[in-house]
Design a protein around this motif. Structure first.
Motif, PDB file in Angstrom:
ATOM      1  N   ALA A 165       0.844  -1.201   0.000  1.00 47.51           N
ATOM      2  CA  ALA A 165       0.000   0.000   0.000  1.00 47.51           C
ATOM      3  C   ALA A 165       0.879   1.252   0.000  1.00 47.51           C
ATOM      4  O   ALA A 165       0.614   2.212  -0.735  1.00 47.51           O
ATOM      5  CB  ALA A 165      -0.937  -0.011   1.208  1.00 47.51           C
ATOM      6  N   GLU A 166       1.942   1.206   0.783  1.00 46.24           N
ATOM      7  CA  GLU A 166       2.895   2.324   0.821  1.00 46.24           C
ATOM      8  C   GLU A 166       3.479   2.595  -0.565  1.00 46.24           C
ATOM      9  O   GLU A 166       3.731   3.744  -0.929  1.00 46.24           O
ATOM     10  CB  GLU A 166       4.064   1.982   1.751  1.00 46.24           C
ATOM     11  CG  GLU A 166       3.947   2.554   3.149  1.00 46.24           C
ATOM     12  CD  GLU A 166       4.932   1.863   4.109  1.00 46.24           C
ATOM     13  OE1 GLU A 166       4.696   1.963   5.320  1.00 46.24           O
ATOM     14  OE2 GLU A 166       5.906   1.218   3.641  1.00 46.24           O
ATOM     15  N   ASP A 170      -3.246  -0.052  -5.329  1.00 48.73           N
ATOM     16  CA  ASP A 170      -4.635   0.367  -5.121  1.00 48.73           C
ATOM     17  C   ASP A 170      -5.488  -0.729  -4.506  1.00 48.73           C
ATOM     18  O   ASP A 170      -6.402  -0.466  -3.738  1.00 48.73           O
ATOM     19  CB  ASP A 170      -5.274   0.743  -6.468  1.00 48.73           C
ATOM     20  CG  ASP A 170      -4.548   1.892  -7.138  1.00 48.73           C
ATOM     21  OD1 ASP A 170      -4.626   3.001  -6.602  1.00 48.73           O
ATOM     22  OD2 ASP A 170      -3.905   1.674  -8.189  1.00 48.73           O
ATOM     23  N   LEU A 189      -4.377  -2.140   7.452  1.00 51.73           N
ATOM     24  CA  LEU A 189      -4.383  -1.044   6.466  1.00 51.73           C
ATOM     25  C   LEU A 189      -5.025   0.204   7.067  1.00 51.73           C
ATOM     26  O   LEU A 189      -4.494   1.310   6.942  1.00 51.73           O
ATOM     27  CB  LEU A 189      -5.146  -1.456   5.202  1.00 51.73           C
ATOM     28  CG  LEU A 189      -4.477  -2.499   4.297  1.00 51.73           C
ATOM     29  CD1 LEU A 189      -5.447  -2.971   3.210  1.00 51.73           C
ATOM     30  CD2 LEU A 189      -3.202  -1.945   3.661  1.00 51.73           C
ATOM     31  N   ARG A 193      -3.435   4.157   8.011  1.00 50.19           N
ATOM     32  CA  ARG A 193      -4.090   5.213   7.220  1.00 50.19           C
ATOM     33  C   ARG A 193      -4.211   4.862   5.732  1.00 50.19           C
ATOM     34  O   ARG A 193      -4.068   5.706   4.862  1.00 50.19           O
ATOM     35  CB  ARG A 193      -3.407   6.573   7.427  1.00 50.19           C
ATOM     36  CG  ARG A 193      -3.911   7.211   8.741  1.00 50.19           C
ATOM     37  CD  ARG A 193      -3.280   8.544   9.029  1.00 50.19           C
ATOM     38  NE  ARG A 193      -1.974   8.356   9.652  1.00 50.19           N
ATOM     39  CZ  ARG A 193      -0.862   8.971   9.271  1.00 50.19           C
ATOM     40  NH1 ARG A 193      -0.872   9.803   8.265  1.00 50.19           N
ATOM     41  NH2 ARG A 193       0.271   8.751   9.909  1.00 50.19           N
ATOM     42  N   TYR A 194      -4.473   3.581   5.479  1.00 49.08           N
ATOM     43  CA  TYR A 194      -4.756   3.166   4.105  1.00 49.08           C
ATOM     44  C   TYR A 194      -6.183   2.654   3.996  1.00 49.08           C
ATOM     45  O   TYR A 194      -6.454   1.627   3.374  1.00 49.08           O
ATOM     46  CB  TYR A 194      -3.752   2.091   3.652  1.00 49.08           C
ATOM     47  CG  TYR A 194      -2.352   2.638   3.545  1.00 49.08           C
ATOM     48  CD1 TYR A 194      -2.051   3.641   2.624  1.00 49.08           C
ATOM     49  CD2 TYR A 194      -1.344   2.169   4.382  1.00 49.08           C
ATOM     50  CE1 TYR A 194      -0.763   4.160   2.545  1.00 49.08           C
ATOM     51  CE2 TYR A 194      -0.065   2.688   4.301  1.00 49.08           C
ATOM     52  CZ  TYR A 194       0.219   3.681   3.380  1.00 49.08           C
ATOM     53  OH  TYR A 194       1.479   4.191   3.300  1.00 49.08           O
ATOM     54  N   VAL A 197      -7.532   1.903   0.532  1.00 44.10           N
ATOM     55  CA  VAL A 197      -7.011   0.797  -0.284  1.00 44.10           C
ATOM     56  C   VAL A 197      -8.022  -0.354  -0.266  1.00 44.10           C
ATOM     57  O   VAL A 197      -8.488  -0.765   0.798  1.00 44.10           O
ATOM     58  CB  VAL A 197      -5.629   0.347   0.244  1.00 44.10           C
ATOM     59  CG1 VAL A 197      -5.176  -0.938  -0.428  1.00 44.10           C
ATOM     60  CG2 VAL A 197      -4.609   1.458   0.017  1.00 44.10           C
TER      61      VAL A 197
END
Ligand code: PBG
Length: 334
Positions: A165-166, A170, A189, A193-194, A197
């Protein structure tokens, strides 16, 4: 599709009437295949400017990152909405604990960064979550006393999801079939803070012999040796169990689910799509690609015709979209 209500019989009813002309066949057509239904899996390798043929998948090549970026541009042009990136990890980086999977500088992460910086939001990027491209034993999880352990593996999968994710991925696609991983990955995630995603879960993934060529492509066949994945992937004899797997993954927060393989499992696609009404994807896997391609190379089947017919079959079964090695070729034809 529901029960067919009773209708008149022959000669009053002649189904061939609607089929007489091409325009009429178009008019009554129930399903349609579009480029936006297709997801294109790509294999990547280290280096630059190099493509390597995969013998068991004629026409599919491993690409270096620069060429993968070009392929991503081609996908955008062909109106394909997303690609899935699979790394062929250097054998020297494969270990028992698959630690390369959580290296933010690993091949797949570097490829995702390169692709995303070239295409931005014009193309979605999907990454598999599983340890098999990175493990010296070729299994999708950590092995303890000859058994792939669940909860300890899930912790590594969460870290793998975060590094991907970093990198800009997507859609995180867990293909490992560990229990409870979707929920844990979702929280991991969100915690990092994802929360935007997406998760596409390989929910009903069978222990299939049709993955053989893929394992050649990512170079995990040798690692796996004579081993198999039957203690975590599903038994091909089961169908109710697929509904349980899908239900669990959706309740844990999967945004989309997948059935895999494809053509031998159309009944599962149909049941999953009908039962849950969730976005349901299907993977036309490497062995399916190999079969169709090999027969076409012999001149026994017409490549384009069987390609499009097999893809349409997934739509008819209820799939929202299809992961297929034919994606670029099919999208260009449509
Ligand atoms: C990794 C993974 C596999 C595939 C997708 N992700 C292989 C496997 O589970 O052994 C197969 C895809 C294909 O055959 O095209 N877990």
């Amino acid at each position: 599709m529901s029960e067919i209500p009773p209708r008149g019989a022959y000669p009053g009813t002649r189904p061939r009437r609607n089929r007489r002309h091409a325009w009429s066949r178009e008019l009554v057509r129930e399903h349609e295949l579009r480029p936006s239904d297709l997801i294109w899996p790509l294999f990547v390798q280290e280096g630059s400017g190099t493509r390597t043929e995969i013998l068991s998948m004629p026409g599919v090549q491993r690409l270096t990152i620069d060429l993968a970026v070009e392929a991503a541009e081609q996908a955008v042009e062909a109106k394909i909405p997303a690609i899935a990136i699979f790394p062929a990890t250097d054998p020297s980086l494969k270990t028992d604990d698959a630690r390369e999977a959580v290296n933010p500088e690993n091949l797949v992460c570097r490829c995702v960064r390169a692709v995303k910086s070239a295409v931005g939001d014009r193309l979605g990027v999907i990454c598999d979550v599983a340890l098999d491209p990175y493990s010296s034993h070729g299994q999708d999880g950590l092995v303890r006393n000859g058994y792939v352990v669940n909860d300890e593996t899930v912790e590594v999968l969460c870290r793998q999801s975060i590094v991907q994710a970093e990198a800009g991925c997507d859609i995180i696609a867990p293909s490992d079939m560990m229990d409870g991983r979707v929920g844990k990955i979702r929280s991991a995630l969100d915690g990092a803070r994802y929360s935007h995603v997406q998760i596409l879960s390989y929910a009903a993934k069978y222990a299939s012999a049709f993955y053989g060529p893929f394992r050649d492509a990512v170079g995990s066949a040798g690692n796996l040796g004579g081993g198999d994945k039957r203690t975590y992937q599903m038994d091909p004899a089961n169908t109710d169990e697929a509904l349980l797997e899908v239900q669990l993954d959706l309740s844990e927060g999967a945004d989309m689910v997948m059935v895999k393989p494809g053509m031998p499992y159309l009944d599962i696609v149909r049941r999953v799509a009908e039962t849950f009404g969730a976005p349901t994807y299907v993977y036309q896997v490497s062995g399916e690609y190999a079969m169709l391609t090999a027969a076409a190379q012999q001149g026994w089947l017409r490549r384009e015709a069987v390609m499009l017919e097999s893809l349409l079959a997934f739509k008819r079964a209820g799939a929202s979209g299809i992961l297929t090695y034919f994606a670029l070729e099919a999208a260009r034809l449509l």
